[in-house]
Motif scaffolding. Sequence first.
Motif, mmCIF file in Angstrom:
data_model
loop_
_atom_site.group_PDB
_atom_site.id
_atom_site.type_symbol
_atom_site.label_atom_id
_atom_site.label_comp_id
_atom_site.label_asym_id
_atom_site.label_seq_id
_atom_site.Cartn_x
_atom_site.Cartn_y
_atom_site.Cartn_z
ATOM 1 N N GLY A 221 0.807 -1.219 0.000
ATOM 2 C CA GLY A 221 0.000 0.000 0.000
ATOM 3 C C GLY A 221 0.838 1.265 0.000
ATOM 4 N N PRO A 222 1.746 1.425 0.980
ATOM 5 C CA PRO A 222 2.591 2.625 1.001
ATOM 6 C C PRO A 222 3.479 2.776 -0.234
ATOM 7 N N VAL A 223 3.936 1.647 -0.805
ATOM 8 C CA VAL A 223 4.750 1.732 -2.018
ATOM 9 C C VAL A 223 3.897 2.242 -3.174
ATOM 10 N N ARG A 227 4.816 6.476 -0.873
ATOM 11 C CA ARG A 227 5.395 6.860 0.416
ATOM 12 C C ARG A 227 6.660 6.067 0.734
ATOM 13 N N LEU A 228 6.797 4.896 0.143
ATOM 14 C CA LEU A 228 7.989 4.079 0.320
ATOM 15 C C LEU A 228 8.526 3.672 -1.050
ATOM 16 N N ARG A 229 9.824 3.312 -1.096
ATOM 17 C CA ARG A 229 10.459 2.910 -2.341
ATOM 18 C C ARG A 229 11.167 1.571 -2.152
ATOM 19 N N VAL A 230 10.973 0.648 -3.091
ATOM 20 C CA VAL A 230 11.638 -0.649 -3.046
ATOM 21 C C VAL A 230 12.976 -0.553 -3.767
ATOM 22 N N LEU A 231 14.051 -0.998 -3.099
ATOM 23 C CA LEU A 231 15.389 -0.924 -3.686
ATOM 24 C C LEU A 231 15.871 -2.256 -4.259
#
Length: 333
Positions: A221-223, A227-231
């Motif tokens: 949800g936040p991604v 609001r968040l980023r996956v690296l």
Amino acid sequence: MNTQASRRRALAGLAAAVLPATLSLSPARAFAQAWPSRPIRLVVPTPPGSSVDVAARLIAEGLRGKLGGATVLVENKPGAGGTIAAADVARSAPDGHSLFVGFNGPLATAEHVFPRLPYKPLESFAPIIATVSQPHVLVVNAAHPARTLREFVAGVKAAPGKANYASVGNASASHLTMELFKSAAGLFIVHIPYNGGPAATQGLIAGDVDALFTAYVNVQGPVSAGRLRVLALAEKKRSPRLPEVPTFAEQGVPQVDAPLWNAIVAPAGTPAEIVGKLNAAIDAVLAEPAVREKLAGGGMDVIGGRPELLAEMMRTESAKWLPVVRRLGIKPD
């Protein structure tokens, strides 16, 4: 007459020798054939609504139909990294009526972390089936300057000791995986353990911590909301669920291979015939398109397969994490 009498005596002796062995096998066969004779418990080590719980309830519902209408109950026993529920099943009667729905921690790494664990994962259980897996990712706050793993590593090395990371708890998969990453990449990042996934995710969203390893479903949800980023993905191959996310190996850190999986086991000594019946029934449930669709909606992919596959997974995971735990001296809270 003498010859006939001798034959009769020989046949009688043979019957006497064979009969006890036959009788000794009959109760076990009759026991397996009569199974299940009472409700089957699926003991889940996480709260209701968790991904482990969701998968367990789908399996329980499907098993009722595969086992002739048998009663299958889900019993939640969270706590101590899943070891409370695991110990409960390990000491249960090996009759196929108590099963543990576990994951990496209690089934592979717990014995290296908890010095007085009341069971041995590789000895106390009869593997039944690996059920589902979930993409395991490293995420940062969307405001973090790093947009790639290499940029994250460079930033941490430029200011050693200033970066920190959240985990869902001490000795959890999110903790162990970050420590593996730190060791492989030569990083100094401070550990801040939280009480569970939701709290750790909120800490990352709020900017209180810099990074977090977690199952993608926990941050989807936040991604999606930016609001968040996956690296990076902590697995050998890219996930069909996240085709755009590169693995750690692709970004120069092949040591970080930490897939998240769930599995079902029974107490050691459970008759092989019952283990086989459970394996076939659960595998059939997992193969149903409707079940796969629901699991996919929860961020899970089906594994399935024979008990031997799960046994090998447990051995491999245990061997992989033992040196990590020993080197770091990780202990439970």
